[in-house]
Design a protein around this motif. Sequence first.
Motif, mmCIF file in Angstrom:
data_model
loop_
_atom_site.group_PDB
_atom_site.id
_atom_site.type_symbol
_atom_site.label_atom_id
_atom_site.label_comp_id
_atom_site.label_asym_id
_atom_site.label_seq_id
_atom_site.Cartn_x
_atom_site.Cartn_y
_atom_site.Cartn_z
ATOM 1 N N ASP A 180 0.898 -4.684 -13.295
ATOM 2 C CA ASP A 180 1.926 -5.383 -14.071
ATOM 3 C C ASP A 180 1.377 -6.703 -14.619
ATOM 4 N N GLU A 181 1.724 -7.007 -15.853
ATOM 5 C CA GLU A 181 1.258 -8.248 -16.482
ATOM 6 C C GLU A 181 1.854 -9.469 -15.782
ATOM 7 N N VAL A 182 3.120 -9.356 -15.402
ATOM 8 C CA VAL A 182 3.791 -10.444 -14.679
ATOM 9 C C VAL A 182 4.139 -9.925 -13.290
ATOM 10 N N PRO A 183 3.452 -10.418 -12.256
ATOM 11 C CA PRO A 183 3.705 -9.882 -10.912
ATOM 12 C C PRO A 183 5.034 -10.374 -10.345
ATOM 13 N N ARG A 184 5.823 -9.444 -9.851
ATOM 14 C CA ARG A 184 7.091 -9.765 -9.201
ATOM 15 C C ARG A 184 7.141 -9.052 -7.853
ATOM 16 N N GLU A 185 8.092 -9.410 -7.060
ATOM 17 C CA GLU A 185 8.214 -8.784 -5.748
ATOM 18 C C GLU A 185 8.490 -7.296 -5.887
ATOM 19 N N ASP A 186 9.221 -6.906 -6.941
ATOM 20 C CA ASP A 186 9.542 -5.495 -7.133
ATOM 21 C C ASP A 186 8.543 -4.782 -8.043
ATOM 22 N N SER A 187 7.373 -5.392 -8.272
ATOM 23 C CA SER A 187 6.333 -4.733 -9.059
ATOM 24 C C SER A 187 5.771 -3.544 -8.298
ATOM 25 N N ASP A 188 5.006 -2.744 -9.010
ATOM 26 C CA ASP A 188 4.388 -1.561 -8.402
ATOM 27 C C ASP A 188 3.134 -1.990 -7.642
ATOM 28 N N TRP A 189 3.333 -2.510 -6.442
ATOM 29 C CA TRP A 189 2.203 -2.968 -5.609
ATOM 30 C C TRP A 189 1.614 -1.765 -4.867
ATOM 31 N N ARG A 190 0.311 -1.589 -5.009
ATOM 32 C CA ARG A 190 -0.384 -0.462 -4.384
ATOM 33 C C ARG A 190 -1.396 -0.986 -3.359
#
Length: 473
Positions: free
Chosen positions: A345-355
């Motif tokens: 994701d260009e802008v990291p958020r807590e609900d981003s697709d963290w792998r």
Amino acid sequence: MEWFTAPDYWLSRLVFQKALAAVYLVAFLTAALQFRALIGERGMLPVPRFTAAVPFREAPSLFHWRYSDRLFALCAWAGCAVSVALLAGLDSVLPLWGAMLLWLVPWALYLSVVNVGQTWYSFGWESLLLETGFLAVLLGNDEVAPPVVVLFLLRWLLFRVEFGAGLIKMRGDECWRRLTCLDHHHETQPMPGPLSWFFHHLPRPLHRAEVAANHVTQLVVPFLLFTPQPVATAAAALMIVTQLWLVLSGNFSWLNWITIVLALSAVRFPADAPSGPAAPLWYEIVVLAVSALLFGLSYRPVRNMLSSRQVMNRSFDPLHLVNTYGAFGSVSRVRYEVVIEGTADEVPREDSDWREYEFRGKPGDLRHWPRQFAPYHLRLDWLMWFAALSPAYAGSWFGALVERLLENDRATLKLLRRSPFPPDAPPLHIRARLFRYRYTTWRELRATGACWQRTYVREYLPPTRLAETGRRT
């Protein structure tokens, strides 16, 4: 001098030498397969940067003369080749002086590796392999019977390994004195093995018996190494059994195996001693002179071992000829793990697709059962365990690891079990979070199939992108 040799130990020497050659092979193979990402020209802690800052006299290594990844690979694979030659018995067909030079080669090559390996090679078993390997140079081959003084030095080394480890435990952590350390150790050790979950769930009275038996083996049995046979053989055999128990309970690189190798030198195998010529005078002079030097160098390790401020795993000379040892002077009660994740994701958020990145040996995926890697040494996985204990342990290399993950560096990714990103699409951000891990219970294992449970503790590294790594770390 008839007293100089011990013909009855010719088979002990042969077994010891073969076993040591096998450990050398594992050590050089580990170096060959991991060095590029760790200490290579583009590694996390590059050798050229180290040799530019540390003079040769403080860390003797042929890489002070010149370094390239190609040269390092050549040395590591040459060490593998020499180890295989020693396993095949090449030293036995060479003249005595040739056999000694052949045994000197892996020692010199591995010394060159360890002395530029920095924190990746800061483990006690590196010095233990070097000290054992140097003594092997003096043992000779089939042309002479094993020298008594070298056999004594091998027992003296084994004594310091075991007795030093026993003392550091008694001084370092009250759980060793209360016999309760194994209530935690199998769960919190650096790299659990496939049976560690089962060891952890043994009845607590058995854990107490394990600790008590360990104290006897490390604080009493070592003195029996210097008694007449067959008592010395029985003492060595008890140490071997103890080490094999540790092999089953976890992944401790080649620490247990090199200790077993040392114990084999004290075992007198029932075999007829072959008759042979007396040891040449030059050989006796060399062995006695070097042995006198090693006895003299033992002063500082012994002083440390007897001190109330005893430290573990310290080398007192740049050649690692005589060192001090010890393991697990303190035992962690809680297991923490650093979990590294990436997102595209260009802008990291807590609900981003963290792998999540998966390591080969350290806990990660809750359902992934630990594997047996020892005596092979997963250096990055071990250092990640230290990083979870305190960020101070990772200050010199963790930022570089993050940077290489953001680049999808091939050499670094080879150290991992799995990268969640394809080779041509690296993540845009990396973060690290600290979790508390614990073994599941029998009921939880049956219900979920997971051997671990984990609880989020805190942020370890905030989301970081490639342009920020220099500032963030």
